[in-house]
Design a protein around this motif. Sequence first.
Motif, PDB file in Angstrom:
ATOM      1  N   ALA A  49       0.819  -1.070   0.154  1.00  0.00           N
ATOM      2  CA  ALA A  49      -0.266  -0.014   0.144  1.00  0.00           C
ATOM      3  C   ALA A  49       0.837   1.248   0.066  1.00  0.00           C
ATOM      4  CB  ALA A  49      -0.859  -0.043   1.057  1.00  0.00           C
ATOM      5  N   LEU A  50       1.949   1.241   0.540  1.00  0.00           N
ATOM      6  CA  LEU A  50       2.763   2.495   0.837  1.00  0.00           C
ATOM      7  C   LEU A  50       3.210   2.745  -0.581  1.00  0.00           C
ATOM      8  CD1 LEU A  50       4.445   4.522   2.829  1.00  0.00           C
ATOM      9  CD2 LEU A  50       6.196   2.650   2.748  1.00  0.00           C
ATOM     10  N   VAL A  53      -3.563   8.504   4.159  1.00  0.00           N
ATOM     11  CA  VAL A  53      -3.828   7.857   3.003  1.00  0.00           C
ATOM     12  C   VAL A  53      -4.574   6.602   3.730  1.00  0.00           C
ATOM     13  CG1 VAL A  53      -3.553   6.486   0.825  1.00  0.00           C
ATOM     14  CG2 VAL A  53      -2.131   8.745   1.349  1.00  0.00           C
ATOM     15  N   TYR A  62      -8.079   3.640  -2.951  1.00  0.00           N
ATOM     16  CA  TYR A  62      -7.115   4.780  -2.232  1.00  0.00           C
ATOM     17  C   TYR A  62      -7.662   6.015  -1.709  1.00  0.00           C
ATOM     18  CZ  TYR A  62      -3.021   1.518  -2.961  1.00  0.00           C
ATOM     19  OH  TYR A  62      -2.065   0.686  -3.042  1.00  0.00           O
ATOM     20  N   ARG A  79      -6.996   9.573  -0.470  1.00  0.00           N
ATOM     21  CA  ARG A  79      -5.808  10.384  -0.099  1.00  0.00           C
ATOM     22  C   ARG A  79      -6.359  12.046   0.345  1.00  0.00           C
ATOM     23  NH1 ARG A  79      -4.406   7.882  -4.920  1.00  0.00           N
ATOM     24  NH2 ARG A  79      -2.725   6.135  -4.725  1.00  0.00           N
ATOM     25  N   CYS A  96      -5.886   2.830   2.428  1.00  0.00           N
ATOM     26  CA  CYS A  96      -6.124   1.858   1.205  1.00  0.00           C
ATOM     27  C   CYS A  96      -6.870   0.862   1.862  1.00  0.00           C
ATOM     28  CB  CYS A  96      -4.504   1.130   0.954  1.00  0.00           C
ATOM     29  SG  CYS A  96      -4.831   0.027  -0.403  1.00  0.00           S
ATOM     30  N   SER A 128       0.773   4.765  -2.245  1.00  0.00           N
ATOM     31  CA  SER A 128       0.076   5.920  -1.536  1.00  0.00           C
ATOM     32  C   SER A 128       0.294   7.209  -1.865  1.00  0.00           C
ATOM     33  CB  SER A 128       0.642   5.663   0.119  1.00  0.00           C
ATOM     34  OG  SER A 128       1.696   6.247   0.135  1.00  0.00           O
TER      35      SER A 128
END
Length: 289
Positions: free
Chosen positions: A129-130, A194, A206, A208, A196, A133
């Motif tokens: 996920a990072l 963020v 996602y 954000r 996810c 992101s």
Amino acid sequence: MKKQRSFKDKTVGILYLVPTPIGNLEDMTFRSVKTLQAVDLIASEDTRNTQKLLNHFEITVPQKSLHEHNYKERVPQLVEYLKEGKSIAQVSDAGMPSISDPGHELVLACIEEEISVVALPGPTAGLTALIASGLTPQPNYFYGFLKRKKKEQLAELATLKYQKATMIFYESPYRLGTTIENMMEAFGPNRQAVVCRELTKIHEEYLRGTLAELKEYLDETPVKGECCLMVAGATEEAPAEEIVGTITEQVEALIADGMKPNLAIKEIAKKNSLKKQVVYNDYHGLNEV
């Protein structure tokens, strides 16, 4: 010190840590499938859940459960199994074993008995996920699950207020809004973050924005599914800690709190950016004429 040569000792078995898909079964690696097919036993967080995976890949290896409620009696059994020369694959319900999942106790027991522990690479929600992101991926700080009670969670978050690395948390969709509200209190409403959810699945999404924007959205549109919450690191520096009292008084205060003299001297030297010998001499009166 202990040295492990993972595939050298043939007299005992090997503990393989096998990651499993976090959603999409196609993320299972060839090596993971081959390993599950080749071992003598699979130690599973939930045998019913893992059986679905095994059925999909036509794997017939037997399972034994290993989870937070039975590890005390199960770990010694599994270690004895490995000592007999049989190999075990340890899996959690999804992702990497031991990451916010049970299994670490078996790893420690194997290391103590000098049984090889071999980790296979594969799916892990936090880093996956990072990198998509948009937040700074390096450095990053994986925290996992926060405590659930508000007072305890706020205390945890207070220690992270000035963390510079992007922070990665796992959270239930049912607690996500409350956790973000607590983060707004601890970090401020304008910190970038963020969310996810449903990573690798058809409904992957996602969200954000700032913590305040995410909270407003979640109040109107509750989310479902597995969630990973990432929060940008702090841009401001932590305020300098006020130093009170002479060097000797500072050392004596730590000793009064139960710290050993040598540790207290070392701590005060670090706090005041002094050499340890200078603090030692000051405390013991060796600088006096």
